[in-house]
Design an enzyme around this catalytic site. Structure first.
Site, PDB file in Angstrom:
ATOM      1  CG  ASP A  35       6.816   0.410  -3.920  1.00  0.00           C
ATOM      2  OD1 ASP A  35       6.004   0.914  -3.117  1.00  0.00           O
ATOM      3  OD2 ASP A  35       6.491  -0.450  -4.756  1.00  0.00           O
ATOM      4  N   GLY A  36       7.580   0.335  -0.790  1.00  0.00           N
ATOM      5  CA  GLY A  36       7.547  -0.677   0.267  1.00  0.00           C
ATOM      6  C   GLY A  36       7.354  -0.128   1.665  1.00  0.00           C
ATOM      7  CG  ASN A  37       7.734   4.026   2.471  1.00  0.00           C
ATOM      8  OD1 ASN A  37       8.818   3.478   2.275  1.00  0.00           O
ATOM      9  ND2 ASN A  37       7.529   5.310   2.231  1.00  0.00           N
ATOM     10  CD1 TRP A  40      10.739  -1.551   6.866  1.00  0.00           C
ATOM     11  CD2 TRP A  40       9.399  -0.258   8.129  1.00  0.00           C
ATOM     12  NE1 TRP A  40      11.439  -1.181   7.991  1.00  0.00           N
ATOM     13  CE2 TRP A  40      10.635  -0.391   8.775  1.00  0.00           C
ATOM     14  CE3 TRP A  40       8.395   0.514   8.736  1.00  0.00           C
ATOM     15  CZ2 TRP A  40      10.920   0.220   9.992  1.00  0.00           C
ATOM     16  CZ3 TRP A  40       8.664   1.110   9.954  1.00  0.00           C
ATOM     17  CH2 TRP A  40       9.918   0.961  10.572  1.00  0.00           C
ATOM     18  NE  ARG A  48      -0.649   2.250   3.000  1.00  0.00           N
ATOM     19  CZ  ARG A  48       0.117   1.609   2.126  1.00  0.00           C
ATOM     20  NH1 ARG A  48       0.242   0.299   2.186  1.00  0.00           N
ATOM     21  NH2 ARG A  48       0.758   2.265   1.189  1.00  0.00           N
ATOM     22  CG  HIS A  52       4.345   6.854   4.114  1.00  0.00           C
ATOM     23  ND1 HIS A  52       4.788   6.122   3.033  1.00  0.00           N
ATOM     24  CD2 HIS A  52       2.988   6.774   4.091  1.00  0.00           C
ATOM     25  CE1 HIS A  52       3.725   5.625   2.393  1.00  0.00           C
ATOM     26  NE2 HIS A  52       2.633   5.999   3.022  1.00  0.00           N
ATOM     27  CD  GLU A  82      -0.616   7.100 -11.956  1.00  0.00           C
ATOM     28  OE1 GLU A  82       0.481   7.367 -11.399  1.00  0.00           O
ATOM     29  OE2 GLU A  82      -0.818   7.307 -13.168  1.00  0.00           O
ATOM     30  CG  LEU A 146      23.098  15.287  -5.413  1.00  0.00           C
ATOM     31  CD1 LEU A 146      23.549  14.214  -6.400  1.00  0.00           C
ATOM     32  CD2 LEU A 146      22.701  14.654  -4.072  1.00  0.00           C
ATOM     33  NE  ARG A 203       8.460  -0.464  -7.755  1.00  0.00           N
ATOM     34  CZ  ARG A 203       7.334   0.015  -8.236  1.00  0.00           C
ATOM     35  NH1 ARG A 203       7.263   0.369  -9.500  1.00  0.00           N
ATOM     36  NH2 ARG A 203       6.262   0.149  -7.487  1.00  0.00           N
ATOM     37  NE  ARG A 209       3.501  -2.082  -9.669  1.00  0.00           N
ATOM     38  CZ  ARG A 209       3.129  -3.133  -8.921  1.00  0.00           C
ATOM     39  NH1 ARG A 209       3.113  -4.350  -9.426  1.00  0.00           N
ATOM     40  NH2 ARG A 209       2.784  -2.964  -7.652  1.00  0.00           N
TER      41      ARG A 209
END
Ligand code: IPE
Ligand code: IPE
Ligand code: MG
Length: 268
Positions: A35-37, A40, A48, A52, A82, A146, A203, A209
């Site tokens: 989160d936070g792209n 940033w 925005r 990403h 969402e 992995l 997170r 959350r």
């Protein structure tokens, strides 16, 4: 054997952090809410989508580092059910970046023996995205290192509902309408069937959350929240999260061994 030279340069911050990690007690499955792209990008006066784009470098580094640490599973939350609420252009760019990532990174996934699996309502994605996902999944399906799960068009509640419906259909087909199911059976019909639950949930960007991520599977995950925004998240932040994880006392509802002894002594 974990090759430490591949994880940190001599004298670096990463090396100092790595020395504090007990390699025998690594989490086996790490899940990440990237989160936070947007923030940033905003802080740099950029659109925005540039956040990403920059976030891809973090994905690359975290996936490769997880492979080198010989973790069992990494699950990255890339697009939620969402997230369709976002502007069309942003959604389209995210999908474009995903396709670009898959095409560019497949060789690296192969050379690191990484198995790639998308989870979520994949059939709700654009056919061109589905094609790329299926191709990467098939190409890497024989890899034994992995497991890299990417959550796309994913929602924790959607997953639970899809699981309930799948189980109901299965029971109807087998004419076992009155069967009683248990937790193991339910777990084994989730998108993540047969994958162990995350030990550590990270997170980024400071939000406290879970945003509908792996609701069933994180029942006992340790949660690490960092203020670092996803495009800034690097190896060293992953190491910090693991150090934090290793400082936790995981009781799973029980009590520590030492506390048990005290209780017996008190009773005697
Ligand atoms: C996370 O960054 C990426 C996705 C959800 C696809 P955001 O785009 O949510 O960034 P912020 O939270 O607005 O800063
Ligand atoms: C969670 O981030 C979803 C992903 C990381 C894909 P969001 O930015 O969508 O979550 P909220 O809106 O802050 O809860
Ligand atoms: Mg966000």
């Amino acid at each position: 054997m974990i090759d430490l030279r591949k994880l940190a340069e001599a004298g670096s911050i990463e090396e100092t952090l790595l020395e504090r990690i007990d390699l025998a007690r690594l989490p086996r499955h790490i899940a990440v809410i990237m989160d936070g792209n947007g923030r940033w990008a905003k802080s740099r006066n950029l659109p925005r989508v540039e956040g990403h784009r920059s976030g891809i470098a973090s994905v690359r580094e975290i996936v490769e580092t997880s492979a080198r640490l010989e973790l069992g599973v990494i699950t990255l939350y890339a697009f939620s059910v969402e997230n369709w609420k976002r502007p069309r252009y942003e959604v389209a760019t995210l999908m474009m970046l995903l396709k670009e990532y898959l095409r560019k990174e497949l060789a690296t996934l192969m050379s690191n023996n990484i198995r790639f699996v998308p989870i979520g309502r994949i059939d709700g994605l654009d056919p061109s995205v589905q094609r790329e996902l299926r191709y990467a999944e098939a190409e890497t399906s024989k890899n034994t290192g992995l497991l890299f799960q990417i959550a796309l068009n994913y929602g924790g509640r959607a997953e639970i509902i899809d699981t309930v419906n799948r189980i109901m259909q299965l029971l109807r087909e087998k004419e076992m309408g009155d069967a009683v199911i248990d937790e193991d059976f339910f777990s084994n019909h989730l998108y993540t069937a047969s994958v162990e639950d995350p030990d550590l949930l990270i997170r980024t960007s400071g939000e406290l959350r879970v945003s509908n991520f792996l609701l069933w599977q994180i029942a006992y995950a340790e949660i690490h929240v960092t203020k670092t925004l996803w495009p800034d998240f690097r190896k060293r932040h992953l190491f910090e999260a693991i150090i934090d994880f290793q400082s936790r006392d995981r009781r799973f509802g029980g009590v520590d061994e030492s506390d048990k002894e005290m209780f017996v002594e008190n009773q005697a």
